[in-house]
Write a protein that holds these residues in place. Structure first.
Motif, PDB file in Angstrom:
ATOM      1  N   VAL A 139       0.752  -1.293  -0.058  1.00 42.60           N
ATOM      2  CA  VAL A 139       0.119   0.024   0.118  1.00 42.60           C
ATOM      3  C   VAL A 139       1.003   1.256   0.020  1.00 42.60           C
ATOM      4  N   VAL A 140       1.920   1.152   0.680  1.00 45.22           N
ATOM      5  CA  VAL A 140       2.772   2.387   1.033  1.00 45.22           C
ATOM      6  C   VAL A 140       3.604   2.563  -0.494  1.00 45.22           C
ATOM      7  N   LEU A 141       3.858   1.617  -1.209  1.00 52.02           N
ATOM      8  CA  LEU A 141       4.471   1.808  -2.480  1.00 52.02           C
ATOM      9  C   LEU A 141       3.729   2.163  -3.477  1.00 52.02           C
ATOM     10  N   LEU A 142       2.433   1.715  -3.559  1.00 57.92           N
ATOM     11  CA  LEU A 142       1.422   2.141  -4.409  1.00 57.92           C
ATOM     12  C   LEU A 142       1.072   3.716  -4.063  1.00 57.92           C
ATOM     13  N   LEU A 143       0.971   4.110  -2.950  1.00 58.26           N
ATOM     14  CA  LEU A 143       0.515   5.391  -2.631  1.00 58.26           C
ATOM     15  C   LEU A 143       1.618   6.578  -3.056  1.00 58.26           C
ATOM     16  N   VAL A 144       3.027   6.126  -2.860  1.00 56.28           N
ATOM     17  CA  VAL A 144       4.196   6.666  -3.405  1.00 56.28           C
ATOM     18  C   VAL A 144       4.282   6.765  -4.612  1.00 56.28           C
ATOM     19  N   GLY A 145       3.821   5.530  -5.521  1.00 53.69           N
ATOM     20  CA  GLY A 145       3.965   5.708  -6.864  1.00 53.69           C
ATOM     21  C   GLY A 145       3.109   6.593  -7.436  1.00 53.69           C
ATOM     22  N   LEU A 146       1.503   6.677  -6.782  1.00 52.01           N
ATOM     23  CA  LEU A 146       0.689   7.438  -7.537  1.00 52.01           C
ATOM     24  C   LEU A 146       0.856   8.663  -7.289  1.00 52.01           C
ATOM     25  N   GLN A 147       1.714   9.125  -6.073  1.00 50.33           N
ATOM     26  CA  GLN A 147       1.905  10.755  -6.009  1.00 50.33           C
ATOM     27  C   GLN A 147       3.036  11.193  -6.843  1.00 50.33           C
ATOM     28  N   VAL A 148       3.905  10.235  -7.002  1.00 50.75           N
ATOM     29  CA  VAL A 148       4.987  10.466  -8.076  1.00 50.75           C
ATOM     30  C   VAL A 148       4.306  10.640  -9.619  1.00 50.75           C
ATOM     31  N   ALA A 149       3.424   9.755  -9.902  1.00 46.04           N
ATOM     32  CA  ALA A 149       2.677  10.026 -11.291  1.00 46.04           C
ATOM     33  C   ALA A 149       1.818  11.155 -11.363  1.00 46.04           C
ATOM     34  N   ILE A 150       1.074  11.673 -10.186  1.00 45.91           N
ATOM     35  CA  ILE A 150       0.375  13.088 -10.158  1.00 45.91           C
ATOM     36  C   ILE A 150       1.345  14.171 -10.308  1.00 45.91           C
ATOM     37  N   HIS A 151       2.424  14.015  -9.722  1.00 43.62           N
ATOM     38  CA  HIS A 151       3.426  15.281  -9.609  1.00 43.62           C
ATOM     39  C   HIS A 151       4.042  15.310 -10.978  1.00 43.62           C
ATOM     40  N   ASN A 152       4.262  14.255 -11.732  1.00 43.97           N
ATOM     41  CA  ASN A 152       4.761  14.411 -13.032  1.00 43.97           C
ATOM     42  C   ASN A 152       3.756  14.707 -14.075  1.00 43.97           C
ATOM     43  N   LEU A 153       2.644  14.205 -13.762  1.00 46.99           N
ATOM     44  CA  LEU A 153       1.367  14.300 -14.562  1.00 46.99           C
ATOM     45  C   LEU A 153      -0.018  14.856 -14.080  1.00 46.99           C
ATOM     46  N   PRO A 154       0.149  16.138 -13.832  1.00 48.63           N
ATOM     47  CA  PRO A 154      -1.077  16.580 -12.755  1.00 48.63           C
ATOM     48  C   PRO A 154      -2.501  16.593 -13.350  1.00 48.63           C
ATOM     49  N   GLU A 155      -2.457  16.057 -14.566  1.00 51.24           N
ATOM     50  CA  GLU A 155      -3.846  15.869 -15.159  1.00 51.24           C
ATOM     51  C   GLU A 155      -4.713  14.542 -14.356  1.00 51.24           C
ATOM     52  N   LEU A 156      -3.809  13.661 -13.921  1.00 50.15           N
ATOM     53  CA  LEU A 156      -4.208  12.546 -13.469  1.00 50.15           C
ATOM     54  C   LEU A 156      -5.055  12.749 -12.137  1.00 50.15           C
ATOM     55  N   ALA A 157      -4.764  14.094 -11.443  1.00 51.11           N
ATOM     56  CA  ALA A 157      -5.413  14.173 -10.200  1.00 51.11           C
ATOM     57  C   ALA A 157      -7.128  14.385 -10.452  1.00 51.11           C
ATOM     58  N   MET A 158      -7.566  14.698 -11.764  1.00 50.45           N
ATOM     59  CA  MET A 158      -8.968  14.815 -11.853  1.00 50.45           C
ATOM     60  C   MET A 158      -9.468  13.394 -12.007  1.00 50.45           C
ATOM     61  N   PHE A 159      -8.880  12.493 -12.204  1.00 49.48           N
ATOM     62  CA  PHE A 159      -9.356  10.992 -12.437  1.00 49.48           C
ATOM     63  C   PHE A 159      -9.196  10.193 -11.075  1.00 49.48           C
ATOM     64  N   GLN A 160      -8.891  10.940 -10.143  1.00 52.64           N
ATOM     65  CA  GLN A 160      -8.879   9.947  -8.977  1.00 52.64           C
ATOM     66  C   GLN A 160     -10.407   9.708  -8.204  1.00 52.64           C
ATOM     67  N   ASP A 161     -10.415   8.663  -7.285  1.00 53.43           N
ATOM     68  CA  ASP A 161     -11.779   8.388  -6.769  1.00 53.43           C
ATOM     69  C   ASP A 161     -11.237   7.736  -5.285  1.00 53.43           C
ATOM     70  N   PRO A 162     -11.189   8.862  -4.490  1.00 48.07           N
ATOM     71  CA  PRO A 162     -10.551   8.650  -2.978  1.00 48.07           C
ATOM     72  C   PRO A 162     -11.424   7.421  -2.338  1.00 48.07           C
ATOM     73  N   GLN A 163     -12.732   7.315  -2.476  1.00 44.89           N
ATOM     74  CA  GLN A 163     -13.491   6.246  -1.770  1.00 44.89           C
ATOM     75  C   GLN A 163     -13.110   5.013  -2.367  1.00 44.89           C
ATOM     76  N   LYS A 164     -12.971   4.880  -3.777  1.00 44.18           N
ATOM     77  CA  LYS A 164     -12.909   3.434  -4.262  1.00 44.18           C
ATOM     78  C   LYS A 164     -11.256   3.131  -3.913  1.00 44.18           C
ATOM     79  N   LEU A 165     -10.244   4.232  -3.842  1.00 42.37           N
ATOM     80  CA  LEU A 165      -8.948   4.061  -3.823  1.00 42.37           C
ATOM     81  C   LEU A 165      -8.681   3.520  -2.391  1.00 42.37           C
ATOM     82  N   THR A 166      -9.586   3.932  -1.239  1.00 40.73           N
ATOM     83  CA  THR A 166      -9.612   3.550  -0.051  1.00 40.73           C
ATOM     84  C   THR A 166      -9.830   2.123   0.279  1.00 40.73           C
ATOM     85  N   PHE A 167     -11.134   1.751  -0.469  1.00 42.16           N
ATOM     86  CA  PHE A 167     -11.399   0.243  -0.461  1.00 42.16           C
ATOM     87  C   PHE A 167     -10.442  -0.564  -1.085  1.00 42.16           C
ATOM     88  N   LEU A 168      -9.742  -0.172  -2.293  1.00 43.28           N
ATOM     89  CA  LEU A 168      -8.727  -1.049  -2.936  1.00 43.28           C
ATOM     90  C   LEU A 168      -7.868  -1.259  -1.889  1.00 43.28           C
TER      91      LEU A 168
END
Length: 293
Positions: free
Chosen positions: A232-261
């Motif tokens: 989970v930690v590796l996935l979150l770090v990878g996601l933040q790195v991806a959003i940092h390099n591609l800010p457009e990804l932020a609009m496609f996040q679904d916090p509720q489903k991500l939490t369940f995942l």
């Protein structure tokens, strides 16, 4: 030199932890791709526009009433309570047409033949051919609407491609899960190989199967929990790195489903650790002495 006593449930766990963490990370990565793709699909569908061309010569009062009538339709997309219905005057439409085609039709026609129109966005559940046809017919029955148009072939192609993508991702995730279960069973079985004689010795002195199995299961579940947290930690770090390099990804996040995942990844780690350890220990519990050697 005194020999080191073996402790029940104590076996080399580095490879198990690494393998399980990698497996859970891959499953989580596939899950995140599925969530992102679902959000992308929703974005595409909700930004698809129908065009409702209006009768000529409508007054401002008639236009206001017409806009309200269309906005109240149940299939109209509403964002923060605002209906996604945009009025496009024919002059604006003409400028857009000229900008796209680089041809000024007013020079040889002498007038603007285009009509005022509304650009209409629909809710996602209406993004299929049969329902779009119903929407088209319903809007064309509204007084003041001349014609409703949309790209029919585009809708069919998008829906077909989406179905194919989901089918491929589902098949890949299922195959990956099966490979992971087999891999973890073999890895834990090999790790428990060093404990087989200790298990046999405990059986000979009268220890019950439950007593023997309990420490192994506890260790297996702990390893699954730890592997899940690391994944989970590796996935979150990878996601933040991806959003940092591609800010457009932020609009496609679904916090509720991500939490369940992420919670599911941790739970799956515990479950795999428990089941794989349980199966491996029971295998050694049922072996004869000759089979152990």
């Amino acid at each position: 030199m005194a020999r080191t006593k073996k402790k029940v449930g104590a076996y080399p766990s580095g490879m198990i932890l690494f393998s399980l963490t990698l497996a859970l990370f891959l499953i989580g990565f596939c899950g995140m791709l599925a969530i992102q793709s679902k959000r992308v699909v929703t974005y595409i569908r909700e930004n698809y526009e129908m065009r409702a061309f209006l009768d000529k010569g409508l007054s401002d009062v008639k236009l206001t009433k017409l806009s309200k009538t269309i906005a109240e339709k149940p299939y109209i997309l509403k964002t923060k309570g605002a209906a996604q219905v945009t009025f496009v005057p024919k002059d604006v439409a003409a400028k857009e047409f000229i900008a796209e085609t680089k041809e000024d039709f007013s020079k040889f026609l002498g007038e603007n033949p285009l009509r005022d129109s509304y650009r209409i966005k629909l809710t996602e559940e209406y993004f299929e051919e049969a329902k779009l046809q119903q929407v088209k017919q319903d809007l064309e029955e509204v007084d003041g609407v001349f014609e409703v148009v949309y790209q029919e072939n585009l809708v069919d192609n998008i829906n077909r491609n989406i179905t194919k993508i989901y089918a491929v991702m589902s098949a890949f995730a299922l195959i990956l899960l099966l490979i992971i279960v087999v891999l973890m069973n073999n890895t834990i079985r090999l790790a428990l190989h060093s404990q087989r004689m200790l298990i046999r010795s405990m059986q000979l002195v009268g220890a019950t199967n439950g007593f023997i199995t309990r420490p192994f299961l506890g260790r297996g579940m702990w390893q699954g929990l730890l592997a899940g947290v690391i994944a989970v930690v590796l996935l979150l770090v990878g996601l933040q790195v991806a959003i940092h390099n591609l800010p457009e990804l932020a609009m496609f996040q679904d916090p509720q489903k991500l939490t369940f995942l992420l919670a599911g990844i941790v739970g799956l780690g515990v479950l795999i650790g428990f089941l794989s350890t349980f199966q491996a220990v029971n295998r050694y519990l049922g072996m004869t002495l000759d089979e152990l050697y």
